[in-house]
Design an enzyme around this catalytic site. Structure first.
Site, PDB file in Angstrom:
ATOM      1  CD  GLN A  95      -2.706   1.082   2.559  1.00 25.34           C
ATOM      2  OE1 GLN A  95      -3.806   0.588   2.400  1.00 25.34           O
ATOM      3  NE2 GLN A  95      -2.277   1.475   3.746  1.00 25.34           N
ATOM      4  CG  ASP A 118     -15.077  16.695  -7.699  1.00 24.34           C
ATOM      5  OD1 ASP A 118     -14.788  16.535  -8.899  1.00 24.34           O
ATOM      6  OD2 ASP A 118     -14.302  17.261  -6.896  1.00 24.34           O
ATOM      7  CG  ASP A 162      -7.637   1.665  -2.209  1.00 25.15           C
ATOM      8  OD1 ASP A 162      -7.828   1.094  -1.115  1.00 25.15           O
ATOM      9  OD2 ASP A 162      -6.555   2.193  -2.514  1.00 25.15           O
ATOM     10  CG  HIS A 175     -11.429  16.757 -10.274  1.00 27.35           C
ATOM     11  ND1 HIS A 175     -12.193  17.195  -9.205  1.00 27.35           N
ATOM     12  CD2 HIS A 175     -10.369  17.604 -10.336  1.00 27.35           C
ATOM     13  CE1 HIS A 175     -11.615  18.247  -8.654  1.00 27.35           C
ATOM     14  NE2 HIS A 175     -10.505  18.535  -9.321  1.00 27.35           N
ATOM     15  CB  VAL A 233      -3.469   5.313  -2.324  1.00 30.86           C
ATOM     16  CG1 VAL A 233      -2.558   5.350  -3.540  1.00 30.86           C
ATOM     17  CG2 VAL A 233      -4.912   5.520  -2.738  1.00 30.86           C
ATOM     18  CG  ASN A 238      -5.944  25.104  -9.178  1.00 33.21           C
ATOM     19  OD1 ASN A 238      -5.626  25.046  -8.002  1.00 33.21           O
ATOM     20  ND2 ASN A 238      -6.625  24.142  -9.785  1.00 33.21           N
ATOM     21  CB  VAL A 252     -16.212  27.176   3.132  1.00 38.62           C
ATOM     22  CG1 VAL A 252     -17.655  27.188   2.629  1.00 38.62           C
ATOM     23  CG2 VAL A 252     -15.404  28.285   2.456  1.00 38.62           C
ATOM     24  CB  SER A 306      -8.869  20.065  -7.106  1.00 36.72           C
ATOM     25  OG  SER A 306      -9.760  20.970  -7.689  1.00 36.72           O
TER      26      SER A 306
END
Length: 408
Positions: free
Chosen positions: A102, A136, A145, A169, A186, A271, A287, A351
């Site tokens: 992993q 999203d 996973d 994404h 992961v 970004n 937020v 993101s």
């Protein structure tokens, strides 16, 4: 407690052999990969060459020490012919194997999630009992996973269809938040957190205010179940004031009401290398707005070589938005995480920084279930460190607290 269990499937490309006249009939049909096991005393190299010349098999490995034999690509008809050779003990399919290791992504490492007693990252699948909405492009509903709560999935982008991710994404975001601690693939910051896919962006990664508000509205409707929501998206706009002063901005009003219902919203700063005050929802005070750190090895101190993109290790990412609206910074460059179709991928952006913080909020809520969104924000900021190079490319005069969950 809701649980979902997936099975990892690896797919390998097949290599075919060109058919010679001697094996035109045997060479027709689909090509598969096989292992030819020879009887003791047989010369592996000799027989492999013979089968190549006579039958056109495409030989891979040749075994001559632990056993006698070879691997090869061939049709089923050719496999059956070889199996009848007196020198052959048997022929078996070449099975698929996958790693049992992993990977701890650099961002998870840098946030010290591997030191968190709540995350308890040890390769054993013990899931964080928190529900996180990923607003999203959707999420891969069958990714092995991820702990995807399919019953809670919603598609605001294409009404009536499932919110499966055809962009990648949203699935990447979900993995950073809560990829399973199962010894494979992961691991996320809050391993095994239940992911609610809320699709508000289409397969090209774009959407409208109406769709985004639909997603926020859906989360608010389930505020008794969803503790955290991540929004790694943004559009042009400004903060029009505090909650109660949001007339004319339906997105802000929707977030205000969802936050008032108890949901902690974590959002990407953007970004554009500009002030986040001109991007929403990043500009909203209610937020947790996250900027991106350039980190290439998961360790403080700088000096690591750039990997998937050019930037300076341990500094404010050159693409990241900045400003007074940013609440915390987290790793956002070259982040390895889950991807659509059961895969994995490395990408960069605020993101990618935001879901690290959403995972941290999930960890905190798992041990402080009564904490308000504002209390969660304060806890994350207080637990953070100043252990990153500053000033760097940051366009303001404030060093944001760097996410750290070691004590969570």
């Amino acid at each position: 407690m809701r649980r979902s269990v997936g099975i990892a499937i690896a797919v390998f490309a097949l290599v075919g052999a060109s058919a010679s006249p001697a094996q035109a009939e045997l060479g027709s049909g689909a090509v598969g990969r096989y292992i030819v096991v020879l009887k003791d005393g047989t010369d592996s190299n000799l027989l492999a060459r013979l089968h190549t010349s006579e039958l056109g098999v495409a030989v891979g490995h040749i075994y001559s020490s632990a056993l006698r034999g070879y691997s090869a690509a061939m049709t089923e008809a050719t496999k059956n012919r070889i199996a009848r050779d007196p020198a052959v003990a048997w022929v078996q399919p070449d099975r698929v194997y996958r790693t049992t290791a992993q990977t701890t992504p650099t961002g998870v490492d840098r946030a010290d999630a591997d030191l968190s007693g709540t995350a308890n990252i040890d390769g054993v699948d013990e899931r964080t009992d928190v529900d996180v909405a990923v607003i999203d492009t959707g999420v891969d509903l069958d990714h092995p996973d991820l702990n995807v709560y399919r019953e809670g999935a919603e598609n605001c982008s294409l009404l009536g269809l499932n919110p499966d991710d055809r962009n990648g994404h949203g699935t990447h975001v979900a993995g950073t938040i809560g990829a399973l601690d199962d010894g494979n693939g992961v691991v996320g910051v809050a391993p095994g957190a239940r992911i609610w896919p809320v699709k508000v962006l289409n397969d090209a990664g774009s959407g409208s205010t109406a769709d985004v508000v639909c997603g926020i509205d859906y989360v608010a409707a389930h505020a008794d179940e969803i503790e955290v929501a991540n929004m790694s998206l943004g559009g042009a706009g400004v903060d029009d004031g505090n909650c109660g002063e949001t007339e004319g901005d339906i997105e802000h009003q929707a977030i205000c009401r969802a936050v008032a219902a108890g949901v902690t919203f974590v959002v990407a700063a953007g970004n554009d290398g500009a002030d986040a005050k001109d991007s929403v929802p990043a500009a909203y005070d209610e937020v947790i707005t996250v900027s991106a750190l350039a980190d290439f090895n998961g360790q403080p101190g700088g000096g690591a070589a750039a990997t998937c993109r050019e930037d300076e290790d341990d500094t404010f990412a050159d693409f990241s938005n900045f400003g007074a609206d940013v609440d915390i910074i987290a790793p956002g460059t070259c982040i390895y995480s889950t991807w659509m179709n059961g895969g994995y991928n490395t990408i960069s952006g605020t993101s990618m920084a935001s879901p690290h913080v959403a995972g941290a909020a999930a960890l905190y809520k798992s041990t402080h279930p009564q904490a308000s969104p504002e209390q969660v924000k304060q806890a994350l900021q207080l637990a953070g460190t100043a252990d990153w190079a500053w000033p760097s490319q940051d366009g303001d005069q404030t060093q944001e607290s760097l996410l750290n969950v070691a004590d969570f």
